[in-house]
Design an enzyme around this catalytic site. Structure first.
Site, mmCIF file in Angstrom:
data_model
loop_
_atom_site.group_PDB
_atom_site.id
_atom_site.type_symbol
_atom_site.label_atom_id
_atom_site.label_comp_id
_atom_site.label_asym_id
_atom_site.label_seq_id
_atom_site.Cartn_x
_atom_site.Cartn_y
_atom_site.Cartn_z
ATOM 1 N N LYS A 63 26.880 -16.456 9.798
ATOM 2 C CA LYS A 63 26.033 -15.402 10.364
ATOM 3 C C LYS A 63 26.453 -15.186 11.795
ATOM 4 C CE LYS A 63 22.437 -12.962 8.893
ATOM 5 N NZ LYS A 63 22.122 -12.594 7.506
HETATM 6 P P1 NAD Z 1 16.482 -2.768 9.307
HETATM 7 O O1 NAD Z 1 16.864 -2.822 10.719
HETATM 8 O O2 NAD Z 1 17.050 -1.703 8.429
HETATM 9 O O3 NAD Z 1 14.885 -2.670 9.180
HETATM 10 C C1 NAD Z 1 14.003 -3.537 9.812
HETATM 11 C C2 NAD Z 1 12.580 -3.022 9.617
HETATM 12 O O4 NAD Z 1 11.681 -3.976 10.160
HETATM 13 C C3 NAD Z 1 12.301 -1.713 10.342
HETATM 14 O O5 NAD Z 1 11.428 -0.915 9.557
HETATM 15 C C4 NAD Z 1 11.574 -2.168 11.607
HETATM 16 O O6 NAD Z 1 10.715 -1.183 12.157
HETATM 17 C C5 NAD Z 1 10.774 -3.329 11.037
HETATM 18 N N1 NAD Z 1 10.302 -4.246 12.048
HETATM 19 C C6 NAD Z 1 10.984 -4.836 13.056
HETATM 20 N N2 NAD Z 1 10.163 -5.597 13.817
HETATM 21 C C7 NAD Z 1 8.937 -5.476 13.263
HETATM 22 C C8 NAD Z 1 7.655 -5.986 13.592
HETATM 23 N N3 NAD Z 1 7.491 -6.809 14.626
HETATM 24 N N4 NAD Z 1 6.604 -5.643 12.801
HETATM 25 C C9 NAD Z 1 6.751 -4.812 11.748
HETATM 26 N N5 NAD Z 1 7.938 -4.298 11.404
HETATM 27 C C10 NAD Z 1 9.006 -4.619 12.140
HETATM 28 O O7 NAD Z 1 16.800 -4.227 8.728
HETATM 29 P P2 NAD Z 1 17.053 -4.646 7.217
HETATM 30 O O8 NAD Z 1 18.506 -4.600 6.960
HETATM 31 O O9 NAD Z 1 16.111 -3.923 6.320
HETATM 32 O O10 NAD Z 1 16.666 -6.193 7.287
HETATM 33 C C11 NAD Z 1 15.317 -6.641 7.220
HETATM 34 C C12 NAD Z 1 15.302 -8.117 6.898
HETATM 35 O O11 NAD Z 1 15.997 -8.348 5.677
HETATM 36 C C13 NAD Z 1 15.984 -9.018 7.928
HETATM 37 O O12 NAD Z 1 15.296 -10.247 7.967
HETATM 38 C C14 NAD Z 1 17.361 -9.235 7.340
HETATM 39 O O13 NAD Z 1 17.962 -10.432 7.794
HETATM 40 C C15 NAD Z 1 17.016 -9.307 5.884
HETATM 41 N N6 NAD Z 1 18.145 -9.031 4.988
HETATM 42 C C16 NAD Z 1 18.814 -7.851 5.041
HETATM 43 C C17 NAD Z 1 19.849 -7.606 4.150
HETATM 44 C C18 NAD Z 1 20.566 -6.293 4.103
HETATM 45 O O14 NAD Z 1 21.409 -6.120 3.207
HETATM 46 N N7 NAD Z 1 20.276 -5.342 4.964
HETATM 47 C C19 NAD Z 1 20.246 -8.613 3.238
HETATM 48 C C20 NAD Z 1 19.529 -9.816 3.220
HETATM 49 C C21 NAD Z 1 18.480 -10.002 4.097
#
Ligand code: NAD
Length: 415
Positions: free
Chosen positions: A100
């Site tokens: 990561k």
């Molecule tokens: P993203 O940036 O597309 O979206 C993040 C979302 O979380 C947004 O809607 C943002 O407004 C919201 N957010 C941030 N802080 C917040 C808070 N304090 N309260 C409420 N909402 C809040 O990110 P993503 O890619 O959707 O990733 C989200 C999670 O999923 C992360 O933990 C990431 O590590 C995990 N993840 C993502 C992927 C991927 O393929 N994108 C894969 C595995 C895990």
């Protein structure tokens, strides 16, 4: 975050009866790279950032894991998330290890040209330790297919054509069909399997969701397409609810335009923090870590939690929820759809052959259903919760591979 990842690791290590020495070997990252990123902003002033790449374990294949651009990014964060990746890739049985990284910057405060410069400087700093057969980054919070394209471009300018150096690229630039929605789709499959165990279907449930970005919005759309009702959703700027179910496609459109769910006319606004304790059947945390804590865990009303985000539940909250009998489908299982389709993308890059979307979704479904069943089998075999069972399965697969690579006279078992 690091503390939580270690706690869950040690819970599983105790079930497997691993020695302290073996635990230390398994938990320590193989390599931590920290680079100073000095560039100019659009006004010509110098800006400093720190970039990280933590390579945790490559026993089962090249290191694999996302890049997160966030002010909270630091070595501990990257290490904890890298650790989770090692077990995650093993659980869905894709031939990768765990890594990561990221940069301690806030892309919301940066122009596209500033972001591009910072990204390229970062690649310059880590280019010797990444590569299609060495370490393959991917998108995570605040990074997307555009950023992956810049990474591919910068890396290729040093080493020649190398689309397999990152996954999550745009589809028209060696990306994979279905990658964008893969994590959300995987969350939907994991939830569907958990519901099956309770004799329910996606059409029977109400869902509350924290985070409506890549993971959340796709999961919500796919669940709603099968009849599930999204009754509350919160992001970092606002929150909106509707007892009859929010119109998800309209909410997706609204969010694409306004970059937040805030102000969506198809529901009522509410205080975002309340989403965790919203009355619903299923809670999907899909934002950042530490969303469910000892302060709110006792008030969670959902009976199933599917962790779309990485590390959304603190260990204290995890214990409270387990005692209350809430089913938790943990991050390292629930959100593994992203890395699974990243694997398909990497395979397509190596084969120089594009797969059709039907094939990708069918293979993803197979991987998620199999991983869920494998975790459930371990949970039954050892009489443990799903999170511990997921770690046991991941550690077992990595451990077995390590023993096969390097025989030892010591008696070590991962059974
Ligand atoms: P993203 O940036 O597309 O979206 C993040 C979302 O979380 C947004 O809607 C943002 O407004 C919201 N957010 C941030 N802080 C917040 C808070 N304090 N309260 C409420 N909402 C809040 O990110 P993503 O890619 O959707 O990733 C989200 C999670 O999923 C992360 O933990 C990431 O590590 C995990 N993840 C993502 C992927 C991927 O393929 N994108 C894969 C595995 C895990």
């Amino acid at each position: 975050m690091l503390e939580a990842a270690h706690r869950y690791f040690h819970d599983a290590a105790s079930v497997l009866g691993l020695t302290e020495r073996l635990r230390e070997i398994l938990v320590t990252p193989r390599r931590v790279v920290k680079v100073e990123i000095v560039t100019e902003n659009d006004e010509g002033d110098l800006i400093h950032h720190i970039g990280f790449r933590v390579q945790h374990n490559n026993t089962r294949g090249p290191y694999k894991g996302g890049l997160r651009y966030h002010p909270s990014m630091d070595e501990d964060h990257a290490s904890a998330l890298a650790n989770l990746m090692t077990w995650k890739t093993a659980i869905v049985d894709v031939p990768f290890g765990g890594a990561k990284g990221g940069i301690d910057c806030d892309p919301h405060e940066m122009s596209i040209t500033e972001l591009d410069r910072v990204t390229r400087k970062f690649v310059e700093g880590i280019k010797e330790v990444i590569g299609p057969m060495q370490d393959i980054p991917a998108p995570d919070v605040n990074t997307n297919s555009e950023v992956m394209a810049w990474i591919m471009d910068e890396y290729s300018s040093h080493y020649g054509f190398a689309p397999g150096v990152v996954t999550g690229k745009p589809v028209h630039l060696f990306g994979s069909l279905g990658r964008d929605e893969a994590t959300g789709r995987g969350v939907m499959y994991a939830l569907r399997e958990a519901l099956k165990d309770q004799g329910k279907t996606l059409a029977d449930i109400t869902v509350a969701m924290q985070g409506f970005g890549n993971v959340g919005s796709h999961a919500a759309r796919l669940i709603a397409e099968q009849g599930g009702k999204l009754v509350a959703v919160a992001d970092h700027l606002g929150a909106v609810s509707n007892d009859d179910g929010l119109e998800v496609p309209a909410l997706v459109e609204w969010t694409a335009e306004h970059r937040t769910v805030d102000g969506f006319p198809g529901g009522e606004p509410f205080k975002g923090a309340d989403v965790i304790t919203w009355p619903c059947d299923v809670l999907i945390p899909a934002a950042l870590e530490d969303a469910i804590t000892k302060e709110n865990a006792a008030d969670v009303r959902a009976t199933i939690i599917v962790e779309g985000a990485n590390g959304p539940t603190t260990p204290e909250a995890n214990d409270i929820l387990n005692k209350r009998g809430v089913t938790i489908v943990p991050d390292i299982l629930a959100n593994a759809g992203g890395v699974t389709v990243s694997y398909f993308e990497w395979a397509q890059n190596i084969q120089q052959f594009q797969w059709e979307l039907e094939r990708i979704n069918a293979e993803l479904e197979k991987k998620m259903v199999r991983a869920y069943a494998d975790v459930r089998d371990v949970a039954k075999e050892k009489s443990i919760d799903f999170r511990t069972a997921s770690f046991v399965l991941g550690i077992r697969r990595v451990g077995r591979a390590a023993l096969s690579r390097q025989p030892t006279r010591k008696k070590i078992s991962f059974e």
